[in-house]
Design a protein around this motif. Sequence first.
Motif, short mmCIF file in Angstrom:
data_model
loop_
_atom_site.label_atom_id
_atom_site.label_comp_id
_atom_site.label_asym_id
_atom_site.label_seq_id
_atom_site.Cartn_x
_atom_site.Cartn_y
_atom_site.Cartn_z
N VAL A 193 -78.76 24.45 3.51
CA VAL A 193 -78.60 26.05 2.83
C VAL A 193 -78.37 26.24 1.28
N GLY A 194 -77.60 25.01 1.09
CA GLY A 194 -76.94 24.67 -0.25
C GLY A 194 -78.24 24.53 -1.68
N ASN A 195 -79.46 24.00 -0.56
CA ASN A 195 -80.65 23.95 -1.42
C ASN A 195 -81.45 25.30 -1.74
N ILE A 196 -81.19 26.21 -1.03
CA ILE A 196 -82.04 27.64 -1.10
C ILE A 196 -82.59 27.61 -2.32
N PRO A 197 -83.89 28.49 -2.70
CA PRO A 197 -83.56 28.27 -3.82
C PRO A 197 -83.14 29.88 -4.13
N VAL A 198 -83.76 30.34 -3.54
CA VAL A 198 -82.47 32.11 -3.58
C VAL A 198 -81.15 32.38 -3.00
N ASP A 199 -80.74 32.67 -4.34
CA ASP A 199 -79.33 32.60 -3.67
C ASP A 199 -78.54 31.12 -3.11
N GLY A 200 -78.74 30.11 -3.63
CA GLY A 200 -78.62 29.11 -2.80
C GLY A 200 -76.27 29.13 -3.33
N VAL A 201 -75.75 28.76 -3.97
CA VAL A 201 -74.58 29.43 -4.12
C VAL A 201 -73.93 30.00 -2.94
N GLU A 202 -73.90 31.41 -2.81
CA GLU A 202 -74.15 32.21 -2.10
C GLU A 202 -73.94 31.98 -1.11
N SER A 203 -75.13 31.15 -0.54
CA SER A 203 -75.34 31.43 1.15
C SER A 203 -74.72 30.18 1.82
N LEU A 204 -74.42 28.82 0.63
CA LEU A 204 -73.80 28.32 1.01
C LEU A 204 -72.18 28.73 1.37
N ALA A 205 -71.62 29.10 0.56
CA ALA A 205 -69.96 29.90 0.46
C ALA A 205 -70.49 30.07 1.68
N ALA A 206 -71.27 31.01 1.80
CA ALA A 206 -70.86 31.84 3.43
C ALA A 206 -70.98 31.17 4.28
N ALA A 207 -72.62 29.75 4.36
CA ALA A 207 -72.12 28.97 5.53
C ALA A 207 -70.85 28.49 6.01
N ALA A 237 -60.65 31.96 -3.00
CA ALA A 237 -60.11 32.86 -4.31
C ALA A 237 -60.53 32.02 -5.92
N LEU A 238 -60.35 30.79 -5.74
CA LEU A 238 -61.37 29.29 -6.75
C LEU A 238 -62.33 30.48 -6.58
N GLY A 239 -63.08 30.94 -6.86
CA GLY A 239 -64.22 31.23 -7.00
C GLY A 239 -65.45 30.52 -6.64
N ASP A 240 -66.33 31.38 -6.81
CA ASP A 240 -67.68 30.62 -5.70
C ASP A 240 -68.15 29.04 -6.08
N ASN A 258 -77.66 21.57 -5.18
CA ASN A 258 -78.85 21.88 -6.66
C ASN A 258 -77.87 22.11 -8.19
N GLU A 259 -76.92 23.02 -7.79
CA GLU A 259 -76.11 23.37 -9.05
C GLU A 259 -75.46 22.16 -9.32
N THR A 260 -75.60 22.72 -10.54
CA THR A 260 -75.05 21.54 -11.37
C THR A 260 -73.33 22.15 -11.12
N VAL A 261 -72.78 23.11 -11.69
CA VAL A 261 -71.86 23.27 -11.97
C VAL A 261 -71.27 23.48 -10.53
N VAL A 262 -71.63 23.21 -9.29
CA VAL A 262 -71.18 23.10 -7.36
C VAL A 262 -70.84 21.46 -7.88
N GLN A 263 -72.55 20.75 -8.60
CA GLN A 263 -71.99 19.59 -8.33
C GLN A 263 -70.63 18.64 -8.92
N GLU A 264 -70.50 19.12 -10.56
CA GLU A 264 -69.21 18.62 -11.01
C GLU A 264 -68.24 18.80 -10.18
#
Length: 447
Positions: A38-52, A266-269, A347-353
Amino acid sequence: MRIQKTTINFKTINKLAIPATIAGIAEPLLSITDTAIVGNIPVDGVESLAAAGIVGSFLSMLIWILGQTRSAISAIISQYLGAGKIEEVQTLPAQAIFLNIGLSILILLSTIFIVDDIFRLLNASGKILEYCISYYSIRVWGFPLTLFVFAVMGIFRGLQNTYWPMMIAIVGAILNVALDFAFVYGIEGFIEPMYLEGAAWASLIAQGIMAIMAFVLLMTKTNISLKLKFPLHDELGRLVVMSLNLFVRAIALNTALILAVREATALGDKYIAAHTIALNIWLFSAFFIDGYGAAGNIMGGRLLGAKDYNGLWFLAKKIMLYGLLVSLVLVLFGFIFYYPIGSLFSNETVVQETFYAVFFIVVLGWPMNTMAFVLDGLFKGLGEMKYLRNTLLTATFLGFIPVLFLGKYMNWGLHGIWIAFTVWMIIRGAALIWKFRRKFRPLLQNT
């Protein structure tokens, strides 16, 4: 019936622990697979990962709360086996399973009408909330199936058999991974990409196949019947009390997990996405280390039933040693593959960091976690559910929650959440070591 003495050595412990480890990681492996794909979904990957992550935490809470019957069944069966009276509990498993599945269906039906409110309470909103609802409305139907599988695994454990639970887990995990790729990303010309909903369908189908396997194996490999017979077994009352103590314990445990998810959301996506990755790895390692806890659960109950306190003391030392060795290997693996692990899940740099900034706390905590996980399994086999309940209540409400909100007040961010987890595990492990020594050392000296 003649009581057969339990042999305790490297071979007998690992004959139970290794298959139990593989079986134990089935549920977290389903979640961790979803997380990585899910974290590598090409559409809304961050939102999908957060929901999962949010839905996965809530479902884990439900499963862990009602899945405690597995440990109670295992403890009672193994104690009767150790005492040479296994034929006296033939009708108990069916009664316990019917009770558990009935409660699970009742809870399932009650949650589907307030699902929106549940995830709003966990700070989900906007697109994340929409994804939570669509993902949950599919995955929730696997809830009773998972509880049935857990109960059957408890029966096999009580009979000192971890092989068949392992086979159920392997089939479920492989099937889930294959279906994840097919449904999430699609197969050109055959299946359209379903993204997050595809991950939910993959998990549901895998859970269904595991439930069918569990039923067939129970019918063909044991003398246990699932035909409901009356009157109610005398041990059903003790099983319910043990389950209720573990029920309260699981609520305390999941209070910590849910509060952590809520604060990370609450901290953010990017924070809830990173926390989802870290938590799934933490849970995976927990079940990995818990293999020796399972061996303690299985053998400990049998030794207690036979009143072999020397053997019980020796077993505790051995499973602690083996568990610590496994945790040190995991620590080494974690630091060697520190950065590849993060890139595997997103594959999101901000999530990885964000993940890399806290992952070292997760890795360093594994040896400390071993004390809690291994002895927790042993205590379940001994029927010490009341003490396990009190330990979790203390660790959660006097350890985890104060540190969590101190971290929030001090603006420690995601670091504060994982420091709270570390304090939580130290309290749990220390309390179990103290209790075991205090209760069983005098019995050993008098043997």
